[in-house]
Each structure stands twice: as structure tokens, then as C-alpha cells.
Design a protein around this motif. Sequence first.
Motif, PDB file in Angstrom:
ATOM      1  N   TYR A  43      39.017  37.820  67.463  1.00  0.00           N
ATOM      2  CA  TYR A  43      37.835  37.766  66.603  1.00  0.00           C
ATOM      3  C   TYR A  43      37.948  38.620  65.356  1.00  0.00           C
ATOM      4  CZ  TYR A  43      37.313  41.812  69.695  1.00  0.00           C
ATOM      5  OH  TYR A  43      37.563  42.941  70.423  1.00  0.00           O
ATOM      6  N   ARG A  94      33.667  50.025  71.962  1.00  0.00           N
ATOM      7  CA  ARG A  94      32.897  48.915  72.539  1.00  0.00           C
ATOM      8  C   ARG A  94      33.690  48.285  73.673  1.00  0.00           C
ATOM      9  NH1 ARG A  94      30.186  45.371  67.734  1.00  0.00           N
ATOM     10  NH2 ARG A  94      28.780  46.965  66.900  1.00  0.00           N
ATOM     11  N   GLU A 113      33.228  45.289  74.581  1.00  0.00           N
ATOM     12  CA  GLU A 113      33.334  43.918  74.060  1.00  0.00           C
ATOM     13  C   GLU A 113      32.791  42.846  75.009  1.00  0.00           C
ATOM     14  OE1 GLU A 113      33.822  44.109  71.015  1.00  0.00           O
ATOM     15  OE2 GLU A 113      35.260  45.695  70.622  1.00  0.00           O
ATOM     16  N   MET A 165      29.693  42.313  71.200  1.00  0.00           N
ATOM     17  CA  MET A 165      29.214  41.395  70.165  1.00  0.00           C
ATOM     18  C   MET A 165      28.296  40.364  70.827  1.00  0.00           C
ATOM     19  SD  MET A 165      32.680  40.734  67.998  1.00  0.00           S
ATOM     20  CE  MET A 165      33.641  40.465  69.476  1.00  0.00           C
ATOM     21  N   PRO A 199      25.809  40.980  66.028  1.00  0.00           N
ATOM     22  CA  PRO A 199      26.233  39.587  66.189  1.00  0.00           C
ATOM     23  C   PRO A 199      27.726  39.416  65.904  1.00  0.00           C
ATOM     24  CG  PRO A 199      25.117  39.889  64.087  1.00  0.00           C
ATOM     25  CD  PRO A 199      24.976  41.192  64.839  1.00  0.00           C
ATOM     26  N   ILE A 220      30.481  37.588  64.001  1.00  0.00           N
ATOM     27  CA  ILE A 220      30.495  36.854  62.731  1.00  0.00           C
ATOM     28  C   ILE A 220      31.935  36.397  62.496  1.00  0.00           C
ATOM     29  CG2 ILE A 220      30.066  36.969  60.234  1.00  0.00           C
ATOM     30  CD1 ILE A 220      28.163  39.339  60.773  1.00  0.00           C
TER      31      ILE A 220
HETATM   32  N1  5AD Z   1      32.155  39.980  64.137  1.00  0.00           N
HETATM   33  C1  5AD Z   1      31.353  40.988  64.539  1.00  0.00           C
HETATM   34  N2  5AD Z   1      31.805  42.163  65.012  1.00  0.00           N
HETATM   35  C2  5AD Z   1      33.143  42.336  65.058  1.00  0.00           C
HETATM   36  N3  5AD Z   1      33.873  43.355  65.492  1.00  0.00           N
HETATM   37  C3  5AD Z   1      35.177  43.048  65.328  1.00  0.00           C
HETATM   38  N4  5AD Z   1      35.301  41.818  64.799  1.00  0.00           N
HETATM   39  C4  5AD Z   1      34.036  41.351  64.632  1.00  0.00           C
HETATM   40  C5  5AD Z   1      33.510  40.124  64.162  1.00  0.00           C
HETATM   41  N5  5AD Z   1      34.297  39.125  63.755  1.00  0.00           N
HETATM   42  C6  5AD Z   1      33.284  44.527  66.143  1.00  0.00           C
HETATM   43  C7  5AD Z   1      33.924  44.751  67.506  1.00  0.00           C
HETATM   44  C8  5AD Z   1      34.553  46.105  67.363  1.00  0.00           C
HETATM   45  C9  5AD Z   1      33.743  46.740  66.252  1.00  0.00           C
HETATM   46  C10 5AD Z   1      34.416  47.844  65.534  1.00  0.00           C
HETATM   47  O1  5AD Z   1      33.488  45.664  65.380  1.00  0.00           O
HETATM   48  O2  5AD Z   1      32.931  44.741  68.525  1.00  0.00           O
HETATM   49  O3  5AD Z   1      34.493  46.884  68.532  1.00  0.00           O
END
Ligand code: 5AD
Length: 359
Positions: A79, A171, A173, A212, A242, A244
Amino acid sequence: MEAGRFLVSVRGIEEIIERLERSGELDFDGFKMLMEADESGRERLRAAARACADGVYGRAVYIRGLIEFTNYCRNDCLYCGIRRSNQNADRYRLTQEQIMSCCEQGYGLGFRTFVLQGGEDAYFTDERVCDIVSKIKEAYPDCAVTLSIGEKSRESYQAFFDAGADRYLLRHETANEEHYGRLHPPELSCADRKRCLWDLKEIGYQVGCGFMVGSPFQTLENLYEDLLFIKELEPHMVGIGPFIPQKDTPFGNMAAGTLDMTLKLLSIIRLMNPKALLPATTALGTIAPDGRELGILSGANVVMPNLSPVNVRNKYALYDNKICTSDEAAECKGCLSRRMERIGYNVVTARGDYIDKQS
Ligand code: 5AD
Ligand code: FES
């Protein structure tokens, strides 16, 4: 008939919320009902969560100065825009001097917590991290230092703690192993991630986990597992925002998480964990112009303006269209303070420790 069913469901939601307020407990069916609640249920949930946060923290909103000091990362989370296989990411690292000058600027603006966040970057060895942490603590003994630099060995976590780090954000996750596997490459595991969080707690950090909302393949059952994991871990902070999509990642075409779901989850997490520090995240502000305000009104009590130098801001692109990438730290702080005042909240410049640790 229709009206009768409506009444039953409204009363059901009332009961679920009352039970949550009273005991912090929520079973899966209740959770599902809350997540599917319409406008009136949503309002009721939001009001209960806000009253709960006001009861513990009053109308204070804590600020944390976020310093994104490296976007090099050895990991390849599906992600994330700074994953190692994203060839389009424009990589940077801040020098120790640059990091110190972010803190200096932040301190002048009233920040008393600095969050050093970065990818898992081998350049920042334990020695370098410890050196940075101890220099910040030496220069600003009244400030808290939070690290957010991923999975490390217990020994490394201990070394950072001994160097003066107070808090750690990692996190989880998703608390579900199978879901975790669909978001991450095979070398990463949910069990390792949870182990890190327990290690951090045992060492004595104030710990933040999180996830997320609306990440690909996420089910309501997965989210419920997240809530149970949070209850079990009892973290000091819970960061949710959220999902994204980021265009250069395998999830670039997936749908983003919604405002509605994120706000409901913030409220539920507040009611299940009344004392938690809950940020209204930048991602929430990215999916809706008033996302962070709504986050606070739904039970959040922390905002994390960016203190990174403006010339690197847009490079820490975890996801697309991130807000605040061209605003100086002072502008962000001023903007957020005004936004909070407009909804009846005050940004406070205390360290803002977890309430149990406040003197
Ligand atoms: N959208 C939203 N949150 C994200 N993170 C990483 N990529 C995305 C994304 N595409 C969040 C993850 C990570 C934090 C630093 O940012 O949950 O732990
Ligand atoms: Fe960054 Fe508004 S918070 S510009």
C-alpha cells in the motif's frame, strides 16, 4: 411494519452505545450495527465519543510535530508509496543538523513532542538514531521524543529508550494474519509486528498502534479483530486513518477508505479506550477538507502538523494528494490552531502524555 423495524434498530443502537459508554464493551453484532448505522445512529455515536473524550481530556487538542526524516525503506508494503520497489519515489534523508533545526523551529512554535518518522532505512543505524535522540533530549529536556521507524530488535528498542526516546509509534496495520499477508510481502508477519509492540510496551515506552481504515481486502471481521487487539494491548495511542491509494503501488487503483467508516471507528475506539490519545490524521484531512475537525468531533484529541522542511515534504508520499505539503511549519500550526478554535477546541502546547502519566 417498516416503522416498527426502524424503532427496533434505533433502540438497538441506543443500547449498544450505552453499554459501550458504561463498560467499554462491544460484541461483533453491536459493532456491525454501529458500522452500518445511518445518520441518527452516527450522530449519537459521535456525541457519546466526544463526551467521553471531553470527560478525560477536556477541550484540549495535543499537537505533535512530525519530522519525516527519511523516505528510504527496505520494506515493500503493497500500500505504501515509499516501498522499496517504487522507482518513482524521489529518495531523501535529512542530516542530523536538519533534524535539529526542525526541532528548533518547532520548539519556537510551542511544540513539546517531536515525532521522528521514517522508512526502515539502514543508513540510520542504532548508533545514529541514539545520537539524534540524545541530542534532541539534551537540547530540549522538557520535550518528549517519539520514534516511528518500524520493526527493530528488542535490543535496538532498548537502546533507543536508554538514549531518551519516550514513545514509539508502530501501527499493527491489521491484527489478522491472513489479511496482514495480503497487504505485505511474505517476509513480514503479523506475529512479528505484534511481538514488536509487546516488546516496546515491556521496555516502558508509551506505545501507539493503529491501522488503515478501508485497506484492500479488509472485512468487518478484520476490523473487529483490530478492536480486540487494541483492547488487549492497551496502547497509549491509536493512530487510524483512511487507506488512500498511491498510484505507483500495486494498490494504486483500489478504492480509498471512507470518511464515514473512519469517523465511526474513531468514536468506537474512543469509547472502548477512554484515555487513549487518538490523532485526527493527515490522511483523514486528505480525504475530506474538514476531515480533521470531524475527527476531533468524533472523539480524537491529537493533531500532528508537519515540521519537515518544505523542500522534502512532497517526497514523503505514502499516498496520493497528501495535504500540507507546501506549507511551512508555522503556517500548518496556525492553520490547525484556527481550525480547532473554530470547532471549540484549543491546541495546547503541553507534552500531552497519556493521562495516567500526567503529574
Ligand atoms: N494510505 C493511508 N495510509 C498509509 N500508510 C502507509 N501507506 C498508506 C496509504 N497508502 C500509513 C500506514 C503506516 C503509516 C506511517 O502510514 O498505516 O503505518
Ligand atoms: Fe497544514 Fe492547514 S494544517 S496547512
